[in-house]
Design a protein around this motif. Sequence first.
Motif, short mmCIF file in Angstrom:
data_model
loop_
_atom_site.label_atom_id
_atom_site.label_comp_id
_atom_site.label_asym_id
_atom_site.label_seq_id
_atom_site.Cartn_x
_atom_site.Cartn_y
_atom_site.Cartn_z
N TYR A 79 0.83 -1.21 0.00
CA TYR A 79 0.00 0.00 0.00
C TYR A 79 0.87 1.27 0.00
O TYR A 79 0.61 2.20 -0.74
CB TYR A 79 -0.93 0.04 1.21
N ARG A 80 1.89 1.32 0.87
CA ARG A 80 2.75 2.52 0.99
C ARG A 80 4.24 2.18 0.90
O ARG A 80 5.07 3.07 1.02
CB ARG A 80 2.52 3.22 2.33
N ASN A 81 4.57 0.95 0.73
CA ASN A 81 5.95 0.50 0.73
C ASN A 81 6.04 -0.72 -0.17
O ASN A 81 5.04 -1.16 -0.71
CB ASN A 81 6.38 0.17 2.17
N GLU A 82 7.22 -1.31 -0.30
CA GLU A 82 7.36 -2.48 -1.17
C GLU A 82 6.59 -3.68 -0.63
O GLU A 82 6.37 -3.79 0.57
CB GLU A 82 8.84 -2.82 -1.34
N GLN A 83 6.20 -4.56 -1.54
CA GLN A 83 5.50 -5.79 -1.16
C GLN A 83 6.47 -6.70 -0.42
O GLN A 83 7.63 -6.82 -0.80
CB GLN A 83 4.99 -6.53 -2.40
N GLU A 84 5.96 -7.36 0.63
CA GLU A 84 6.84 -8.24 1.38
C GLU A 84 6.05 -9.23 2.22
O GLU A 84 4.86 -9.07 2.44
CB GLU A 84 7.78 -7.45 2.28
N ILE A 85 6.78 -10.24 2.69
CA ILE A 85 6.30 -11.14 3.72
C ILE A 85 7.16 -10.88 4.94
O ILE A 85 8.39 -10.97 4.87
CB ILE A 85 6.41 -12.62 3.29
N LEU A 86 6.53 -10.49 6.03
CA LEU A 86 7.24 -10.24 7.29
C LEU A 86 7.13 -11.48 8.16
O LEU A 86 6.05 -12.06 8.28
CB LEU A 86 6.62 -9.04 8.02
N PHE A 87 8.22 -11.88 8.77
CA PHE A 87 8.30 -13.05 9.64
C PHE A 87 8.74 -12.56 11.01
O PHE A 87 9.90 -12.27 11.24
CB PHE A 87 9.31 -14.04 9.04
N ALA A 88 7.77 -12.42 11.93
CA ALA A 88 8.06 -11.91 13.27
C ALA A 88 8.75 -12.99 14.09
O ALA A 88 8.25 -14.11 14.21
CB ALA A 88 6.77 -11.46 13.95
N CYS A 89 9.90 -12.66 14.67
CA CYS A 89 10.68 -13.62 15.46
C CYS A 89 10.73 -13.23 16.93
O CYS A 89 11.29 -13.96 17.74
CB CYS A 89 12.10 -13.69 14.91
N GLY A 90 10.20 -12.10 17.28
CA GLY A 90 10.19 -11.58 18.64
C GLY A 90 9.38 -10.30 18.65
O GLY A 90 8.56 -10.08 17.74
N PRO A 91 9.59 -9.43 19.63
CA PRO A 91 8.83 -8.17 19.68
C PRO A 91 9.01 -7.37 18.39
O PRO A 91 10.13 -7.07 17.98
CB PRO A 91 9.44 -7.44 20.88
N THR A 92 7.89 -7.09 17.75
CA THR A 92 7.91 -6.45 16.44
C THR A 92 6.83 -5.39 16.34
O THR A 92 5.70 -5.59 16.76
CB THR A 92 7.68 -7.51 15.32
#
Length: 138
Positions: A79-92
């Motif tokens: 929507y406002r940044n590049e397309q991605e898949i985020l993988f949370a590994c801790g506090p995010t």
Amino acid sequence: MIEIQLDDTTFEATLHEDRAPESTAAVRDLLPLESELMHVRWSGIATWINIDDRPLGDLPRENHTVYPSRGDLLLYPGYRNEQEILFACGPTCFKSPAGELAGNHFATVDASVEELKAIEETTLRDGSQDVVIREVSE
């Protein structure tokens, strides 16, 4: 169900088809996905996969969050940044130079706190890691 392979380690993730049906379908269309898992620059204890070169279409916000839990996979359709898949590994807190971003929580990885921390630490220390994501039968 999908699996995420990093070097010799494989993790399974449960898809949330009931909460994010269009995002889940869009991710399935990307599979198998061979790419690089990188450390986030802005979001905290997390990694990400750039998928800007793959058309996702016009996805709605569904099951979206700025604050994913450990093991959550978010699809961000750009929507406002590049397309991605985020993988949370801790506090995010999912964000970019454009500010906070809300990604569609489409799956959750089955991994221990220690395993998730090791993924994030490896990308921080050693740089990007090869990753393969594929669908598997349950």
